[in-house]
Scaffold this motif. Structure first.
Motif, PDB file in Angstrom:
ATOM      1  N   TRP A 150      -8.292  12.595  -9.173  1.00  0.00           N
ATOM      2  CA  TRP A 150      -8.247  13.352  -7.914  1.00  0.00           C
ATOM      3  C   TRP A 150      -8.496  12.443  -6.716  1.00  0.00           C
ATOM      4  O   TRP A 150      -7.853  12.562  -5.681  1.00  0.00           O
ATOM      5  N   SER A 151      -9.459  11.539  -6.859  1.00  0.00           N
ATOM      6  CA  SER A 151      -9.789  10.680  -5.719  1.00  0.00           C
ATOM      7  C   SER A 151      -8.621   9.747  -5.404  1.00  0.00           C
ATOM      8  O   SER A 151      -8.349   9.468  -4.240  1.00  0.00           O
ATOM      9  N   ILE A 152      -7.918   9.284  -6.439  1.00  0.00           N
ATOM     10  CA  ILE A 152      -6.758   8.417  -6.209  1.00  0.00           C
ATOM     11  C   ILE A 152      -5.631   9.226  -5.573  1.00  0.00           C
ATOM     12  O   ILE A 152      -4.933   8.756  -4.667  1.00  0.00           O
ATOM     13  N   PHE A 153      -5.479  10.467  -6.028  1.00  0.00           N
ATOM     14  CA  PHE A 153      -4.459  11.347  -5.443  1.00  0.00           C
ATOM     15  C   PHE A 153      -4.713  11.508  -3.943  1.00  0.00           C
ATOM     16  O   PHE A 153      -3.803  11.360  -3.123  1.00  0.00           O
ATOM     17  N   SER A 178       0.823  -1.219   0.000  1.00  0.00           N
ATOM     18  CA  SER A 178       0.000   0.000   0.000  1.00  0.00           C
ATOM     19  C   SER A 178       0.852   1.261   0.000  1.00  0.00           C
ATOM     20  O   SER A 178       0.560   2.232  -0.699  1.00  0.00           O
ATOM     21  N   ILE A 179       1.905   1.244   0.819  1.00  0.00           N
ATOM     22  CA  ILE A 179       2.762   2.424   0.931  1.00  0.00           C
ATOM     23  C   ILE A 179       3.438   2.691  -0.409  1.00  0.00           C
ATOM     24  O   ILE A 179       3.432   3.819  -0.925  1.00  0.00           O
ATOM     25  N   VAL A 180       4.004   1.633  -0.986  1.00  0.00           N
ATOM     26  CA  VAL A 180       4.702   1.769  -2.265  1.00  0.00           C
ATOM     27  C   VAL A 180       3.736   2.238  -3.348  1.00  0.00           C
ATOM     28  O   VAL A 180       4.034   3.145  -4.130  1.00  0.00           O
ATOM     29  N   GLY A 181       2.538   1.634  -3.362  1.00  0.00           N
ATOM     30  CA  GLY A 181       1.535   2.021  -4.356  1.00  0.00           C
ATOM     31  C   GLY A 181       1.134   3.473  -4.207  1.00  0.00           C
ATOM     32  O   GLY A 181       1.042   4.209  -5.193  1.00  0.00           O
ATOM     33  N   GLY A 182       0.924   3.902  -2.962  1.00  0.00           N
ATOM     34  CA  GLY A 182       0.510   5.290  -2.732  1.00  0.00           C
ATOM     35  C   GLY A 182       1.556   6.267  -3.225  1.00  0.00           C
ATOM     36  O   GLY A 182       1.260   7.246  -3.923  1.00  0.00           O
ATOM     37  N   MET A 183       2.824   5.974  -2.912  1.00  0.00           N
ATOM     38  CA  MET A 183       3.912   6.850  -3.352  1.00  0.00           C
ATOM     39  C   MET A 183       3.967   6.920  -4.874  1.00  0.00           C
ATOM     40  O   MET A 183       4.116   7.991  -5.471  1.00  0.00           O
ATOM     41  N   ASN A 184       3.802   5.767  -5.501  1.00  0.00           N
ATOM     42  CA  ASN A 184       3.869   5.707  -6.950  1.00  0.00           C
ATOM     43  C   ASN A 184       2.779   6.560  -7.609  1.00  0.00           C
ATOM     44  O   ASN A 184       3.036   7.296  -8.566  1.00  0.00           O
ATOM     45  N   PHE A 185       1.562   6.487  -7.073  1.00  0.00           N
ATOM     46  CA  PHE A 185       0.479   7.273  -7.676  1.00  0.00           C
ATOM     47  C   PHE A 185       0.690   8.759  -7.471  1.00  0.00           C
ATOM     48  O   PHE A 185       0.408   9.561  -8.369  1.00  0.00           O
ATOM     49  N   LEU A 186       1.187   9.131  -6.295  1.00  0.00           N
ATOM     50  CA  LEU A 186       1.440  10.566  -6.079  1.00  0.00           C
ATOM     51  C   LEU A 186       2.458  11.070  -7.098  1.00  0.00           C
ATOM     52  O   LEU A 186       2.253  12.092  -7.770  1.00  0.00           O
TER      53      LEU A 186
END
Lengths: 614, 225
Positions: free
Chosen positions: A259-262, A230-238
């Motif tokens: 926007w919602s994913i951001f 989750s952490i890695v995925g979140g960083m990647n999307f940002l």
């Protein structure tokens, strides 16, 4: 051999496990302890095994060789075998996520059916209370994983780069890593029954989670590993959304789903660490005899609950923000009208992100924490209904005066509004301290969060699934079966979960294998309804599988939608667009004469040449 | 219990506060729910096209007065539920809790039973929780092994029993009754505590003062500590 990477991963994983396990046993032996204590051996073995698995499945060939100055190997597989490899194409990873979590959702659903069989009548029906607790705990974490990762890992991976006009995500190899770290999670969770299961629920409150069967340790390792993903995925999307938007894709032209994913990625990057620490502390309690939560040695059981919910409440917004995004996206395109109050919605998303970090202790109103904390957490929690109200305003404002096209995805998006309305209103009862004192830990809570997550997010997953099915698979689903699925699921869903509010008010506490005989009627009703609800998924799976194989070939843009993913072929080519598209205006300017959202880039044109040289 | 009460049975002063709050929230929910549902049920058939629509709808991006009204209305409603019944109910419960108790009962949760000690009377019980009607009771709750939760549905009171911590909750039973008459008179563990969690319950009986005294006389004396 097609499955060679998997075989390599499993073999190296096994080698790693033996190495790590042996290391742990050796150290224990040197320390004069019993070397073959199961849990320490498993924990250290797992850490090494996980590294071995990742290296074997593709991390070594495509990435880690670089660390030693070797040239990475290029994988030239372009057929179905991609899906069983460490492939860096975001579309492949998106499909890997979607299929994996669809299967996990069905498994979790099967467990729910078993639980409802047990709860058909008071007393023992099928499982004893011990097995029930294990089934309930496993159902909980499987579905939490589904709720966190289906949209964030599946749809977002496939669609965010397309929606912003990019070729891929910012860190494609990290992206593949975030997926391939998940199979070990599934293996661990499914192996828990072999080690006595885990019966402390997905919340894993100590001291129970410190003293129960060794299956608990597998659970803790699984959740911890999932958190890394989750952490890695979140960083990647940002990084992707900030840096890879096509020319002209300003923040005010960003599709609302992006926007919602951001917004959700901001939470998954920053909050997940806390639950990871909490889980790690319990692992240390179990294998190293620390005393973070052991009151006899100065520890505090309540400490864990604060750490856990400091992540796990924000986590529900990792689940629901992307669901808002999917639903508003679908409502706008099928109303053929601009998304109503777009900027307010963006503001609402971002204020939910901020507020989500200040509400966790509403899970602790009856926990024995200091009384003066009740009022502030009640206030912050209820304030969230204001931005949530904005989402409803946007939904209703968008369909108002629109030209509604009631396709299957549109029906699911509208069903979301209905279910989430009930979920949202009942949330107020749980946020208000006086009512929460009675309702906390009852079926009222069970009904409430199933209304937000299943009636809400899962309906949004269905809306998104049918909406993007032609883009992802290149084929069209069967619309009649889709609509049948919708009505069947809407009705049976409500028949299953609406009575649970009643059961809670009537004194049924949650996480119980047995209940007072007065509650027999309402439980039998909910159980029977739940079997019909489960059957609706047969329609879904049949439709998806048959349509994927034999459905009519889908056009590039069957919905005449304006966003970028529909401006390329179905499914899109490896590089998504022949050349980088130019964004000229809002994605939602339906009804605005002469408006354009995007213009295709010209392959080999000035922009493309610059890009290639850059 | 009247026919219209949502909760089956309320048997303590504090329970009225909780039920009043519940009732107020129910009453507030009805118009909100009806409004959104009515908007959906009106809009969907009214604006639907049979199949793929030919053109686009009107290009309405936003509408200032609607947004402002909506925002103000939802904010006002939110502030309202925060103040009433949230804060008012909370203060009322605090007010009840601040009064001196007539009776103290120490409750200890252990998998999978409850032990009740009455220090003023010097007795203990593990089979039944007996309370005199009309008396303020302070429960001092703790646990010996894992987290449990002390919940008596008829009193609308719930507080976790945490190892190493003494949590308190206050109740003034205002109605006699027993578990045999209504399962709301039960002390139920409400926090998952292991295999027999659902069975971790003890009957509760609220009796007249004289009956309470004769019950006390028959109990095992508590070891002095």
């Amino acid at each position: 051999m097609a499955l060679l990477p998997l075989v390599r991963g499993l073999s190296l994983g096994a080698v790693g496990f033996l190495l790590g396990g042996g290391l742990a046993a050796g150290i224990r032996g040197l320390m004069g302890l019993d070397p073959w204590s199961a849990e320490p051996v498993i924990v250290v073995g797992y850490v090494f095994g996980l590294i071995g698995w990742l290296l074997g499945v593709g991390l070594w060939g495509t990435w880690a060789r670089e660390w030693l100055g070797l040239a990475p190997k290029k994988d030239h597989v372009h057929d179905w075998r991609r899906y069983f490899r460490f492939c860096t194409d975001h579309k492949v990873i998106g499909v890997q996520y979607l299929v994996t979590f669809m299967v996990i959702m069905l498994l979790g659903g099967l467990l729910a059916v078993l639980m409802r069989v047990e709860l058909m009548q008071p007393g023992k029906t099928l499982m004893g209370p011990g097995q029930f607790n294990n089934a309930m705990s496993l159902h909980g974490i499987l579905m939490v994983a589904v709720a966190v990762a289906t949209i964030m890992g599946g749809f977002a991976n496939f669609l965010v780069p397309l929606l912003i006009g990019a070729e891929d995500v910012a860190f494609p190899r990290l992206n593949a890593l975030s997926y391939w770290i998940i199979p070990p999670v599934a293996v661990l969770l499914l192996a828990t029954p072999l080690m006595g299961g885990f019966d402390a629920g997905w919340t894993a409150y100590p001291p129970l989670s410190v003293i129960n069967a060794p299956g608990q340790t597998l659970y803790l390792l699984a959740f911890l590993t999932f958190g890394i993903s989750s952490i890695v995925g979140g960083m990647n999307f940002l990084a992707t959304i900030i840096t890879l938007r096509a020319p002209g894709m300003s923040w005010s032209r960003l599709p609302i789903f992006v926007w919602s994913i951001f917004a959700a990625a901001l939470i998954s990057l920053t909050a997940t660490q806390f639950v990871a620490y909490g889980l790690l502390m319990i692992i240390l309690e179990r294998v190293a005899g620390t005393s973070f939560f052991n009151s006899a040695q100065g520890g505090a059981p309540l400490l864990y609950q604060h750490i856990f919910w400091f992540y796990s409440h924000p986590a529900v917004y990792i689940m629901i923000l992307p669901a808002f995004g999917v639903v508003l996206e679908v409502l706008a395109h099928f109303s053929r009208k601009p998304l109503f109050a777009y900027k307010w919605v963006v503001g609402a998303f971002l204020s939910i992100v901020v507020l989500s970090f200040f509400v966790w202790a509403h899970h602790l109103f009856t926990s024995g924490m200091a009384d003066y904390l009740h009022l502030p957490f009640m206030v912050t929690t209820e304030l969230i209904s204001i931005p949530t109200g904005v989402v409803f305003l946007a939904g209703l404002g968008t369909i108002w005066l629109g030209r509604l096209w009631l396709t299957t995805p549109m029906l699911f998006a509208l069903g979301f509004l209905f279910n989430f309305l009930i979920g949202g209103i009942t949330g107020i009862f749980l946020a208000d301290v006086p009512t929460d004192i009675q309702l906390q830990d009852t079926y009222f809570v069970v009904a409430h969060f199933h209304y937000t997550i299943m009636g809400g997010e899962v309906f949004a997953i269905m809306a998104g699934g049918y909406y993007w099915f032609p883009k992802i698979t290149g084929r069209m689903y069967n619309d009649r079966l889709g609509k049948l699925h919708f009505w069947w699921m809407l009705v049976t869903y409500n028949l299953t979960f609406l009575p649970m509010f009643w059961a809670g008010v009537q004194g049924m506490n949650r996480r119980v294998a047995d209940f007072p005989p007065e509650l027999a009627g309402v439980n039998l009703f909910a159980s029977i309804a739940s079997f019909f609800l489960a059957a609706s998924f047969v329609v879904l799976v049949y439709n998806l599988v048959v349509s994927w194989k034999r459905g009519p070939v889908a056009a590039a843009n069957p919905w005449r939608a304006r966003t970028l993913e529909w401006q390329t072929t179905s499914p899109p080519p490896l590089e998504n667009f022949p050349a980088e598209p130019q964004v000229m205006g809002s994605p939602y300017d339906y009804g605005v004469p002469g408006s354009v959202h995007s213009r295709p880039g010209i392959a080999g044109g000035a922009q493309e040449v610059k890009h290639a040289q850059g | 219990m009247t026919k219209w009460d949502l909760f089956p049975l309320a048997a303590a002063e504090e329970a009225r506060v909780v039920d009043d709050a519940f009732r107020v929230l129910m009453i507030m929910s009805v118009p909100v729910f009806t409004f959104v549902l009515a908007a959906l049920l009106y809009a969907i058939p009214r604006f639907r096209k049979g199949g793929e629509p030919a053109g686009d709808g009107p290009a309405i991006h936003t509408h200032g007065p609607t947004v402002a009204t909506w925002f103000l209305a939802t904010t006002a409603l939110t502030l309202l539920v925060i103040v009433f019944p949230g804060t008012t109910g909370l203060l009322e419960l605090r007010h009840h809790a601040a009064r001196e108790p007539d009776l103290v009962v120490k409750v200890e949760g252990t998998r999978f039973f409850w032990k009740m000690t009455y220090p003023q009377q010097g007795v203990l019980s593990v089979t039944e929780l007996v309370l005199p009607v009309g008396k303020r009771v302070r429960f001092e709750v703790t646990a010996t092994d894992v987290v449990h939760s002390f919940w008596i549905p008829a009193f609308r009171t719930k507080i976790d029993a945490v190892p190493g911590l003494v949590t308190t909750t206050h109740v003034t039973p205002d109605k006699t009754g027993s578990f045999q008459e209504d399962s709301f008179f039960r002390l139920q563990c409400a926090e998952l505590c292991g295999v027999a969690h659902s069975l971790m319950q003890t009957p509760v009986r609220v009796v007249e003062q004289s009956e309470f005294e004769s019950w006390v006389a028959k109990q095992v004396p508590a070891p002095s500590s």
